[in-house]
Scaffold this motif. Structure first.
Motif, PDB file in Angstrom:
ATOM      1  N   SER A 207      87.418 -24.841 -23.842  1.00 26.34           N
ATOM      2  CA  SER A 207      86.280 -25.585 -23.312  1.00 26.34           C
ATOM      3  C   SER A 207      85.000 -25.324 -24.107  1.00 26.34           C
ATOM      4  CB  SER A 207      86.040 -25.202 -21.849  1.00 26.34           C
ATOM      5  OG  SER A 207      85.576 -23.863 -21.767  1.00 26.34           O
ATOM      6  N   ASN A 208      84.088 -26.283 -24.008  1.00 31.97           N
ATOM      7  CA  ASN A 208      82.764 -26.110 -24.602  1.00 31.97           C
ATOM      8  C   ASN A 208      82.073 -24.889 -24.004  1.00 31.97           C
ATOM      9  OD1 ASN A 208      83.226 -28.518 -25.922  1.00 31.97           O
ATOM     10  ND2 ASN A 208      81.827 -29.710 -24.663  1.00 31.97           N
ATOM     11  N   THR A 209      82.312 -24.675 -22.716  1.00 37.36           N
ATOM     12  CA  THR A 209      81.695 -23.552 -22.018  1.00 37.36           C
ATOM     13  C   THR A 209      82.117 -22.225 -22.624  1.00 37.36           C
ATOM     14  OG1 THR A 209      81.672 -24.845 -19.973  1.00 37.36           O
ATOM     15  CG2 THR A 209      81.405 -22.463 -19.755  1.00 37.36           C
ATOM     16  N   LEU A 210      83.397 -22.066 -22.940  1.00 35.37           N
ATOM     17  CA  LEU A 210      83.862 -20.818 -23.532  1.00 35.37           C
ATOM     18  C   LEU A 210      83.204 -20.583 -24.886  1.00 35.37           C
ATOM     19  CD1 LEU A 210      85.627 -18.309 -23.565  1.00 35.37           C
ATOM     20  CD2 LEU A 210      87.462 -19.697 -24.516  1.00 35.37           C
ATOM     21  N   ILE A 211      83.142 -21.611 -25.712  1.00 37.03           N
ATOM     22  CA  ILE A 211      82.509 -21.466 -27.029  1.00 37.03           C
ATOM     23  C   ILE A 211      81.036 -21.112 -26.858  1.00 37.03           C
ATOM     24  CG2 ILE A 211      81.931 -22.617 -29.196  1.00 37.03           C
ATOM     25  CD1 ILE A 211      84.952 -22.010 -28.783  1.00 37.03           C
ATOM     26  N   SER A 212      80.370 -21.765 -25.929  1.00 39.72           N
ATOM     27  CA  SER A 212      78.966 -21.473 -25.666  1.00 39.72           C
ATOM     28  C   SER A 212      78.766 -20.023 -25.233  1.00 39.72           C
ATOM     29  CB  SER A 212      78.441 -22.427 -24.589  1.00 39.72           C
ATOM     30  OG  SER A 212      77.097 -22.150 -24.305  1.00 39.72           O
ATOM     31  N   LYS A 213      79.645 -19.540 -24.370  1.00 36.27           N
ATOM     32  CA  LYS A 213      79.554 -18.154 -23.924  1.00 36.27           C
ATOM     33  C   LYS A 213      79.780 -17.177 -25.077  1.00 36.27           C
ATOM     34  CE  LYS A 213      80.711 -18.701 -19.064  1.00 36.27           C
ATOM     35  NZ  LYS A 213      81.654 -18.340 -17.997  1.00 36.27           N
TER      36      LYS A 213
ATOM     37  N   GLN B  73      83.473  -3.721 -28.436  1.00 41.77           N
ATOM     38  CA  GLN B  73      83.908  -2.635 -27.569  1.00 41.77           C
ATOM     39  C   GLN B  73      82.741  -1.871 -26.966  1.00 41.77           C
ATOM     40  OE1 GLN B  73      86.606  -0.162 -29.733  1.00 41.77           O
ATOM     41  NE2 GLN B  73      88.309  -1.554 -29.442  1.00 41.77           N
ATOM     42  N   ASN B  74      81.647  -1.739 -27.706  1.00 42.23           N
ATOM     43  CA  ASN B  74      80.506  -0.998 -27.168  1.00 42.23           C
ATOM     44  C   ASN B  74      79.569  -1.893 -26.363  1.00 42.23           C
ATOM     45  OD1 ASN B  74      79.285  -2.405 -29.198  1.00 42.23           O
ATOM     46  ND2 ASN B  74      78.697  -0.625 -30.405  1.00 42.23           N
ATOM     47  N   GLY B  75      79.965  -3.133 -26.125  1.00 44.66           N
ATOM     48  CA  GLY B  75      79.206  -4.022 -25.259  1.00 44.66           C
ATOM     49  C   GLY B  75      78.117  -4.818 -25.944  1.00 44.66           C
ATOM     50  N   LYS B  76      77.977  -4.692 -27.252  1.00 46.45           N
ATOM     51  CA  LYS B  76      76.952  -5.429 -27.968  1.00 46.45           C
ATOM     52  C   LYS B  76      77.442  -6.833 -28.288  1.00 46.45           C
ATOM     53  CE  LYS B  76      74.729  -1.467 -30.018  1.00 46.45           C
ATOM     54  NZ  LYS B  76      74.283  -0.813 -31.257  1.00 46.45           N
ATOM     55  N   LYS B  77      76.499  -7.736 -28.474  1.00 50.36           N
ATOM     56  CA  LYS B  77      76.847  -9.110 -28.819  1.00 50.36           C
ATOM     57  C   LYS B  77      77.478  -9.157 -30.192  1.00 50.36           C
ATOM     58  CE  LYS B  77      73.168 -11.312 -26.195  1.00 50.36           C
ATOM     59  NZ  LYS B  77      71.997 -12.185 -26.274  1.00 50.36           N
ATOM     60  N   LEU B  78      78.398 -10.106 -30.379  1.00 57.10           N
ATOM     61  CA  LEU B  78      79.038 -10.304 -31.676  1.00 57.10           C
ATOM     62  C   LEU B  78      78.166 -11.139 -32.609  1.00 57.10           C
ATOM     63  CD1 LEU B  78      82.661 -11.067 -30.502  1.00 57.10           C
ATOM     64  CD2 LEU B  78      81.916  -9.083 -31.794  1.00 57.10           C
ATOM     65  N   ILE B  79      77.219 -11.854 -32.046  1.00 55.32           N
ATOM     66  CA  ILE B  79      76.417 -12.784 -32.860  1.00 55.32           C
ATOM     67  C   ILE B  79      74.951 -12.657 -32.486  1.00 55.32           C
ATOM     68  CG2 ILE B  79      76.757 -14.667 -31.225  1.00 55.32           C
ATOM     69  CD1 ILE B  79      76.664 -16.598 -33.552  1.00 55.32           C
ATOM     70  N   ASN B  80      74.112 -12.828 -33.460  1.00 55.37           N
ATOM     71  CA  ASN B  80      72.697 -12.941 -33.203  1.00 55.37           C
ATOM     72  C   ASN B  80      72.387 -14.430 -33.306  1.00 55.37           C
ATOM     73  OD1 ASN B  80      69.963 -12.892 -33.095  1.00 55.37           O
ATOM     74  ND2 ASN B  80      69.660 -11.523 -34.810  1.00 55.37           N
ATOM     75  N   THR B  81      72.056 -15.064 -32.196  1.00 56.85           N
ATOM     76  CA  THR B  81      71.900 -16.521 -32.172  1.00 56.85           C
ATOM     77  C   THR B  81      70.639 -16.974 -32.881  1.00 56.85           C
ATOM     78  OG1 THR B  81      70.949 -16.362 -29.976  1.00 56.85           O
ATOM     79  CG2 THR B  81      73.282 -16.908 -30.121  1.00 56.85           C
ATOM     80  N   GLN B  82      69.796 -16.069 -33.303  1.00 57.44           N
ATOM     81  CA  GLN B  82      68.598 -16.439 -34.074  1.00 57.44           C
ATOM     82  C   GLN B  82      69.002 -16.624 -35.528  1.00 57.44           C
ATOM     83  OE1 GLN B  82      65.132 -15.907 -32.867  1.00 57.44           O
ATOM     84  NE2 GLN B  82      65.855 -15.769 -30.773  1.00 57.44           N
ATOM     85  N   ILE B  83      69.457 -17.801 -35.868  1.00 60.78           N
ATOM     86  CA  ILE B  83      69.982 -18.069 -37.220  1.00 60.78           C
ATOM     87  C   ILE B  83      68.859 -18.495 -38.137  1.00 60.78           C
ATOM     88  CG2 ILE B  83      71.638 -19.403 -38.539  1.00 60.78           C
ATOM     89  CD1 ILE B  83      73.265 -19.664 -35.997  1.00 60.78           C
TER      90      ILE B  83
ATOM     91  N   VAL C 133      79.167 -17.718 -28.376  1.00 62.91           N
ATOM     92  CA  VAL C 133      78.044 -17.715 -29.310  1.00 62.91           C
ATOM     93  C   VAL C 133      76.748 -17.184 -28.678  1.00 62.91           C
ATOM     94  CG1 VAL C 133      79.034 -19.519 -30.747  1.00 62.91           C
ATOM     95  CG2 VAL C 133      77.421 -20.136 -28.955  1.00 62.91           C
ATOM     96  N   ASN C 134      76.683 -17.181 -27.352  1.00 63.35           N
ATOM     97  CA  ASN C 134      75.508 -16.633 -26.671  1.00 63.35           C
ATOM     98  C   ASN C 134      75.711 -15.192 -26.210  1.00 63.35           C
ATOM     99  OD1 ASN C 134      73.597 -18.829 -26.754  1.00 63.35           O
ATOM    100  ND2 ASN C 134      75.058 -19.926 -25.476  1.00 63.35           N
TER     101      ASN C 134
END
Length: 70
Positions: free
Chosen positions: A44-50, A60-70, A52-53
């Motif tokens: 779903s679009n929702t999963l992809i949105s979640k 594993q340490n709970g940090k985001k995989l992406i910085n959305t400020q591109i 990337v956000n």
């Protein structure tokens, strides 16, 4: 009761594995629209949105995989 449910690709009902999540992030960073990524991975679009956000599939340490400020 924190920590009983495995998150991200470690959850047995996960739709994507870690490699696929990395591909999703790279596609998003290069400007591919969310709906197109969702179609490519048949999720779903929702999963992809979640993803990337940073609301789903965190490291594993709970940090985001992406910085959305591109």
């Amino acid at each position: 009761r924190i920590g009983l449910i495995k998150s991200g690709s470690k959850n047995t009902s996960a739709k994507l594995n870690e490699e696929q999540v990395s591909l999703v992030i790279n596609m998003f960073k290069t400007g591919t629209p969310i709906f197109e990524i969702a179609c490519d991975f048949r999720v779903s679009n929702t999963l992809i949105s979640k993803i990337v956000n940073g609301k789903s599939y965190k490291t594993q340490n709970g940090k985001k995989l992406i910085n959305t400020q591109i």
